[in-house]
Design a protein around this motif. Structure first.
Motif, PDB file in Angstrom:
ATOM      1  N   PRO A 101      -1.846 -17.252  40.275  1.00 61.14           N
ATOM      2  CA  PRO A 101      -2.065 -18.513  40.997  1.00 61.14           C
ATOM      3  C   PRO A 101      -0.918 -18.821  41.955  1.00 61.14           C
ATOM      4  O   PRO A 101       0.192 -18.322  41.809  1.00 61.14           O
ATOM      5  CB  PRO A 101      -2.132 -19.541  39.863  1.00 61.14           C
ATOM      6  CG  PRO A 101      -1.332 -18.938  38.759  1.00 61.14           C
ATOM      7  CD  PRO A 101      -1.543 -17.459  38.852  1.00 61.14           C
TER       8      PRO A 101
ATOM      9  N   HIS B 194      -7.116 -22.655  32.647  1.00 58.24           N
ATOM     10  CA  HIS B 194      -6.399 -23.806  33.189  1.00 58.24           C
ATOM     11  C   HIS B 194      -6.747 -25.068  32.405  1.00 58.24           C
ATOM     12  O   HIS B 194      -7.908 -25.383  32.172  1.00 58.24           O
ATOM     13  CB  HIS B 194      -6.689 -23.998  34.680  1.00 58.24           C
ATOM     14  CG  HIS B 194      -8.130 -23.851  35.079  1.00 58.24           C
ATOM     15  ND1 HIS B 194      -8.778 -22.633  35.109  1.00 58.24           N
ATOM     16  CD2 HIS B 194      -9.052 -24.763  35.475  1.00 58.24           C
ATOM     17  CE1 HIS B 194     -10.028 -22.802  35.508  1.00 58.24           C
ATOM     18  NE2 HIS B 194     -10.223 -24.091  35.720  1.00 58.24           N
TER      19      HIS B 194
ATOM     20  N   LEU C  18      -1.535 -23.277  33.399  1.00 56.84           N
ATOM     21  CA  LEU C  18      -2.311 -22.051  33.581  1.00 56.84           C
ATOM     22  C   LEU C  18      -1.847 -20.952  32.638  1.00 56.84           C
ATOM     23  O   LEU C  18      -0.652 -20.798  32.370  1.00 56.84           O
ATOM     24  CB  LEU C  18      -2.206 -21.579  35.033  1.00 56.84           C
ATOM     25  CG  LEU C  18      -2.786 -22.565  36.049  1.00 56.84           C
ATOM     26  CD1 LEU C  18      -1.693 -23.079  36.949  1.00 56.84           C
ATOM     27  CD2 LEU C  18      -3.902 -21.951  36.852  1.00 56.84           C
TER      28      LEU C  18
ATOM     29  N   ASP D   1     -13.372 -17.061  41.740  1.00 57.46           N
ATOM     30  CA  ASP D   1     -12.099 -17.556  42.240  1.00 57.46           C
ATOM     31  C   ASP D   1     -12.249 -19.040  42.556  1.00 57.46           C
ATOM     32  O   ASP D   1     -13.356 -19.537  42.819  1.00 57.46           O
ATOM     33  CB  ASP D   1     -11.682 -16.796  43.501  1.00 57.46           C
ATOM     34  CG  ASP D   1     -11.224 -15.377  43.205  1.00 57.46           C
ATOM     35  OD1 ASP D   1     -10.597 -15.160  42.160  1.00 57.46           O
ATOM     36  OD2 ASP D   1     -11.506 -14.481  44.026  1.00 57.46           O
TER      37      ASP D   1
ATOM     38  N   TRP E 259      -8.572 -16.919  35.109  1.00 57.72           N
ATOM     39  CA  TRP E 259      -7.346 -17.567  34.640  1.00 57.72           C
ATOM     40  C   TRP E 259      -7.703 -18.884  33.950  1.00 57.72           C
ATOM     41  O   TRP E 259      -8.509 -19.678  34.452  1.00 57.72           O
ATOM     42  CB  TRP E 259      -6.395 -17.840  35.806  1.00 57.72           C
ATOM     43  CG  TRP E 259      -5.530 -16.661  36.133  1.00 57.72           C
ATOM     44  CD1 TRP E 259      -5.928 -15.485  36.689  1.00 57.72           C
ATOM     45  CD2 TRP E 259      -4.122 -16.544  35.904  1.00 57.72           C
ATOM     46  NE1 TRP E 259      -4.856 -14.636  36.832  1.00 57.72           N
ATOM     47  CE2 TRP E 259      -3.733 -15.257  36.352  1.00 57.72           C
ATOM     48  CE3 TRP E 259      -3.150 -17.396  35.385  1.00 57.72           C
ATOM     49  CZ2 TRP E 259      -2.401 -14.814  36.281  1.00 57.72           C
ATOM     50  CZ3 TRP E 259      -1.837 -16.956  35.311  1.00 57.72           C
ATOM     51  CH2 TRP E 259      -1.472 -15.686  35.752  1.00 57.72           C
TER      52      TRP E 259
ATOM     53  N   ILE F 169      -6.611 -20.616  41.927  1.00 59.08           N
ATOM     54  CA  ILE F 169      -6.738 -20.140  40.548  1.00 59.08           C
ATOM     55  C   ILE F 169      -7.598 -18.880  40.582  1.00 59.08           C
ATOM     56  O   ILE F 169      -8.803 -18.951  40.860  1.00 59.08           O
ATOM     57  CB  ILE F 169      -7.395 -21.193  39.638  1.00 59.08           C
ATOM     58  CG1 ILE F 169      -6.660 -22.530  39.731  1.00 59.08           C
ATOM     59  CG2 ILE F 169      -7.432 -20.696  38.185  1.00 59.08           C
ATOM     60  CD1 ILE F 169      -7.356 -23.655  38.997  1.00 59.08           C
TER      61      ILE F 169
END
Length: 340
Positions: free
Chosen positions: A33, A244, A179, A165, A242, A238
Motif C-alpha cells: 500500500p 484493512h 493494514l 485493487d 491486503w 490498497i
C-alpha cells in the motif's frame, strides 16, 4: 488502546503523483500500500466538507437520486463497531430510506453527545447519484472501476480484504487504516465466510482491545502491520487481498473508493471457488482430501501447463487459457452442475 497500538506501528509509505498517469505508474510498480496526500483535495465534496458537515451533506443531496438507500444502524454502546453480538448475529440492524430523511437525522444528531451509529456502506455512485462522479472525478486514468461512497458517523470496521485493487479517497472527516499483508490471514483469526457483516470474512480480533490470550498469533500479524491516517483529500492504495481495519473518527465521514481488477471479469470470483471447495471437499476423508489437494495443484495452482501439455491444442477446452467465450461456457457448465 487503539491509539496507543497505532502509535507503535510504522506508517504506510507516502508517494507523490502529479497526474493520473503518474498514479497509474505507482500502482503498477507497487508491492504494497501507499498514501498520496492531497490527491483529491480539489474535489468540491472535499471543499464542502472543510466548510462544514452540513455543506458536505448538501453537496451529496444535490446529486442524490430519488430512491431508497440502505443504511446500517448500531447501538451507541457499541462505539461504532459494526460486528457480531454474543450470539454471532450482527450487532446492527438494516433499514432503508431516502437520503434527505437520513441526513436530517445527522443534522439532528449534531446537538447530542451520544448518538447511534449510522452507516451507509458501499453505495454504488452511478446507481444512487446523478453527476456526483463527474463533479468529483476519479483520479485514475480511464478504466472499468466500481466507484462507491461510504457515509457515516464514527465507525470501526473489522479487518477484512477485497479481491480487487482499491483506491480509497478520504473526502470528509478523518480515517485510519491498519493494514496487514495477505499472508497474515491465519494470524487475523477470520470469522465465518457465510455469515459476515458485509460479504467478506472479518477478523475476530478487536483492535481497540486485542486479547492475545485468545488470539496469540495476532502479535505476529502486528509485527508486519502498517497504519495510514487520512485527512480530507488524501488517498490510500490498497492492493488486492491486503487486509484493512478501517476507523472513521469525525461526527460525519465520507469516503469514495474505486475497485478494479486487471484480470478479465469473465474469470469469476475466487471466493466462490473457495466456498464451493469448502462444501465439496473439506469434509471428505483425509485420504481423499490429499488427492484433491494434488489435483488442485496440478490443474490450478501450478498454472495447468502439465495438465494440458499432452492434449492436442485444438481439443484442450478449459485446459487452455480462457477467453470470454470459453469462460461463458464454463459458467454455464457450473450452473448446470450446481442445479442438480
Amino acid at each position: 488502546m487503539a491509539d496507543a497500538l497505532a502509535a507503535t506501528l510504522p506508517a504506510v509509505r507516502e508517494a507523490f503523483a502529479a497526474d493520473a498517469a503518474a498514479l497509474d505508474a505507482l500502482i503498477a510498480a507497487a508491492d504494497g500500500p501507499f498514501v498520496v496526500r492531497g490527491l483529491v483535495a480539489d474535489w468540491p465534496l472535499v471543499r464542502a466538507g472543510l466548510q462544514s458537515a452540513r455543506a458536505a451533506r448538501a453537496h451529496l443531496l444535490d446529486h442524490a437520486r430519488s430512491r431508497d438507500f440502505t443504511v446500517s444502524m448500531g447501538a451507541p454502546q457499541d462505539s461504532g463497531r459494526l460486528f457480531y453480538d454474543a450470539d454471532m448475529q450482527m450487532n446492527f440492524r438494516m433499514g432503508q430510506g431516502r437520503l434527505p430523511a437520513i441526513f436530517a437525522g445527522f443534522d439532528a444528531a449534531e446537538s447530542h453527545a451520544q448518538v447511534p451509529t449510522v452507516y451507509l456502506g458501499s453505495v454504488d455512485i452511478e446507481q444512487y447519484f446523478d453527476g456526483l462522479a463527474a463533479a468529483n472525478p476519479m483520479p485514475l486514468s480511464p478504466r472499468s472501476a466500481l466507484a462507491s461512497v461510504w457515509i457515516g458517523t464514527p465507525t470501526r470496521i473489522a479487518a477484512h480484504n477485497d479481491f480487487p485493487d482499491n483506491l480509497a479517497c478520504c473526502a470528509v472527516g478523518t480515517r485510519r487504516f491498519t493494514l496487514f499483508a495477505p499472508d497474515q490471514f491465519r494470524n487475523l483469526y477470520l470469522g465465518p465466510i457465510d455469515n459476515t457483516p458485509a460479504g467478506r470474512a472479518v477478523s475476530m480480533v478487536d483492535l481497540a482491545a486485542p486479547d492475545f490470550a485468545v488470539f496469540p498469533g495476532f502479535a505476529e500479524a502486528l509485527r508486519g502491520a502498517q497504519v495510514a491516517d487520512l485527512n480530507p483529500g488524501d488517498a490510500l492504495f490498497i492492493p488486492s487481498l491486503w487486509y484493512h481495519h478501517v476507523e472513521a473518527f469525525a461526527p460525519f465521514n465520507v469516503l469514495i473508493n474505486y475497485w478494479w481488477r486487471d484480470t478479465p471479469r469473465f474469470l469469476g470470483q475466487p471466493q466462490n471457488a473457495l466456498n464451493h471447495a469448502v462444501l465439496a471437499i473439506r469434509d471428505l476423508p483425509q485420504a481423499q482430501r490429499d488427492i484433491w489437494r494434488q489435483m488442485f495443484e496440478y490443474y490450478v495452482f501450478s498454472g495447468g501447463d502439465e495438465a494440458a501439455a499432452h492434449v492436442p491444442e485444438h481439443g484442450r477446452g478449459v485446459l487452455a487459457p480462457f477467453d470470454a467465450d470459453t469462460a461463458g461456457r464454463m459458467h454455464a457448465f457450473l450452473l448446470r452442475s450446481l442445479s442438480k
